[in-house]
Write an enzyme that holds these catalytic residues in place. Structure first.
Site, PDB file in Angstrom:
ATOM      1  N   ASP A  13       0.872  -1.182   0.000  1.00  0.00           N
ATOM      2  CA  ASP A  13       0.000   0.000   0.000  1.00  0.00           C
ATOM      3  C   ASP A  13       0.905   1.228   0.000  1.00  0.00           C
ATOM      4  OD1 ASP A  13      -2.350   1.598   0.233  1.00  0.00           O
ATOM      5  OD2 ASP A  13      -2.073   1.742   2.391  1.00  0.00           O
ATOM      6  N   SER A  14       0.280   2.412  -0.023  1.00  0.00           N
ATOM      7  CA  SER A  14       1.072   3.644   0.037  1.00  0.00           C
ATOM      8  C   SER A  14       1.640   3.885   1.435  1.00  0.00           C
ATOM      9  CB  SER A  14       0.184   4.835  -0.335  1.00  0.00           C
ATOM     10  OG  SER A  14      -0.883   4.934   0.602  1.00  0.00           O
ATOM     11  N   CYS A  76      -4.524  -1.759  -1.592  1.00  0.00           N
ATOM     12  CA  CYS A  76      -4.681  -0.341  -1.905  1.00  0.00           C
ATOM     13  C   CYS A  76      -5.770  -0.191  -2.965  1.00  0.00           C
ATOM     14  CB  CYS A  76      -3.342   0.171  -2.441  1.00  0.00           C
ATOM     15  SG  CYS A  76      -3.442   1.801  -3.174  1.00  0.00           S
ATOM     16  N   THR A  79      -4.487   1.704  -6.442  1.00  0.00           N
ATOM     17  CA  THR A  79      -3.789   0.894  -7.455  1.00  0.00           C
ATOM     18  C   THR A  79      -4.707  -0.221  -7.971  1.00  0.00           C
ATOM     19  OG1 THR A  79      -2.724  -0.279  -5.647  1.00  0.00           O
ATOM     20  CG2 THR A  79      -1.358   1.255  -6.840  1.00  0.00           C
ATOM     21  N   GLU A 155      -2.610   8.771   8.078  1.00  0.00           N
ATOM     22  CA  GLU A 155      -1.138   8.756   8.083  1.00  0.00           C
ATOM     23  C   GLU A 155      -0.584   9.652   9.185  1.00  0.00           C
ATOM     24  OE1 GLU A 155       1.235   6.999   6.309  1.00  0.00           O
ATOM     25  OE2 GLU A 155      -0.420   5.826   5.503  1.00  0.00           O
ATOM     26  N   CYS A 186     -11.136   2.569   0.542  1.00  0.00           N
ATOM     27  CA  CYS A 186      -9.698   2.812   0.698  1.00  0.00           C
ATOM     28  C   CYS A 186      -9.293   2.074   1.966  1.00  0.00           C
ATOM     29  CB  CYS A 186      -9.447   4.317   0.825  1.00  0.00           C
ATOM     30  SG  CYS A 186      -7.790   4.748   1.424  1.00  0.00           S
ATOM     31  N   THR A 187      -8.146   1.427   1.922  1.00  0.00           N
ATOM     32  CA  THR A 187      -7.759   0.563   3.049  1.00  0.00           C
ATOM     33  C   THR A 187      -7.337   1.354   4.288  1.00  0.00           C
ATOM     34  OG1 THR A 187      -5.558   0.400   2.050  1.00  0.00           O
ATOM     35  CG2 THR A 187      -7.130  -1.374   1.573  1.00  0.00           C
ATOM     36  N   HIS A 188      -7.186   2.655   4.153  1.00  0.00           N
ATOM     37  CA  HIS A 188      -6.931   3.482   5.343  1.00  0.00           C
ATOM     38  C   HIS A 188      -8.208   3.690   6.174  1.00  0.00           C
ATOM     39  CE1 HIS A 188      -3.160   4.661   3.331  1.00  0.00           C
ATOM     40  NE2 HIS A 188      -2.797   5.292   4.435  1.00  0.00           N
TER      41      HIS A 188
HETATM   42  N1  DGL Z   1      -4.851   2.986   1.073  1.00  0.00           N
HETATM   43  C1  DGL Z   1      -4.804   3.346  -0.293  1.00  0.00           C
HETATM   44  C2  DGL Z   1      -6.112   3.125  -0.980  1.00  0.00           C
HETATM   45  O1  DGL Z   1      -6.772   2.165  -0.600  1.00  0.00           O
HETATM   46  C3  DGL Z   1      -4.070   4.622  -0.629  1.00  0.00           C
HETATM   47  C4  DGL Z   1      -4.533   5.872   0.042  1.00  0.00           C
HETATM   48  C5  DGL Z   1      -3.631   7.039  -0.325  1.00  0.00           C
HETATM   49  O2  DGL Z   1      -2.413   6.892  -0.206  1.00  0.00           O
HETATM   50  O3  DGL Z   1      -4.154   8.075  -0.751  1.00  0.00           O
HETATM   51  O4  DGL Z   1      -6.509   3.803  -1.903  1.00  0.00           O
END
Ligand code: DGL
Length: 262
Positions: A13-14, A76, A79, A155, A186-188
């Site tokens: 992931d990022s 992510c 991606t 983050e 989004c996984t965040h």
């Molecule tokens: N966690 C990632 C996603 O699911 C990336 C979020 C980001 O870096 O903006 O899209």
């Protein structure tokens, strides 16, 4: 063949968001060794172009393959929604699992009708979630919203408090009473659940990609034969200490993290 089965699974992931996927994979596949890569030098991925994300993805997959992984999980949404096909085509011998397709499958199987989908700007712009959903559930109603601040907040460890709540209200407050389910695209975002649920109320079903991705991986992977003790390794492209600190704060676990330039 035994050796192949015992190879690790790569996850990327990022930043810290993919750790929500790693945590579910650990739960569902406790015998598997895992290698995590957080591309913190390039976080956030959310506003990046598909061309940029393809380049990052190629570098990361190459790095993970140098650790002899048997599968790669794109933990992510950004991606997954923009460069999954390209990476899969470039790595035909590798099991590549994304987070968007399992999320769509879950919504279809649950028969969800009034769905809200929140994600990064890149994921929303790709339109992939809606296209796949409509193909399989033509009667589903979908509202979508890009929430570019959310991944940055996570983050920075800003997952509680009045400012975080105000940002949530601004993005999705208008959906109160309009949706039955919210897909955290989004996984965040699972790390924001505590401040999302008071805004939308308790009757909403929350669909987090991590749970369904871990299940998708389990159904496709050749399982470790259980002879070896699972190892967990963490790499980042940015500051390792900052990543460990945020990961510790958000997930209450100590990680030993190494910095690597790809
Ligand atoms: N966690 C990632 C996603 O699911 C990336 C979020 C980001 O870096 O903006 O899209």
């Amino acid at each position: 063949m035994e050796d192949f089965d015992n190879r690790p699974i790569g996850i990327f992931d990022s930043g810290v968001g993919g750790l929500t996927v790693l945590a579910k994979i650990k739960e569902v596949l406790p015998n598997e060794s895992l290698i995590y890569f957080g591309d913190t030098a390039n976080v956030p991925y959310g506003g990046k172009t598909p061309e940029q994300l393809l380049k990052y993805g190629q570098d990361i997959v190459r790095f993970l393959r140098s650790h002899d992984v048997k599968a790669v999980v794109m933990a992510c949404g950004s991606t997954s929604s923009s460069v999954y096909n390209e990476l899969a085509m470039e790595n035909p011998d590798l099991l590549l699992v994304d987070v968007i397709r399992p999320g769509v499958k879950a919504c279809v199987e649950m028969g969800l009708r009034n769905i809200g989908f929140i994600a990064t700007a890149t994921t929303i712009k790709s339109g992939l979630f809606g296209r796949l959903l409509k193909k399989q559930s033509p009667n589903a109603d979908l509202l979508t919203k890009a929430c570019p601040m959310f991944a940055l907040m996570v983050e920075a460890g800003v997952t509680h408090g009045p400012v975080a709540k105000w940002v949530v209200e601004t993005y999705i407050g208008q959906w109160r009473g309009k949706i039955d389910a919210l897909v955290l695209g989004c996984t965040h975002y699972p790390l924001l659940t505590d401040i999302l649920s008071p805004v939308l109320g308790g009757d909403i079903q929350y669909i987090d990609l991590a749970t369904h991705t871990a299940q998708a991986l389990k159904s496709r992977i050749r399982l470790n034969n259980g002879d070896t003790i699972p190892q967990y390794e963490y790499f980042v492209s940015g500051d390792a200490a900052a990543f460990s600190k945020t990961a510790h704060f958000l997930m209450q676990g100590d990680l030993s993290v190494a910095q690597i330039r790809l």
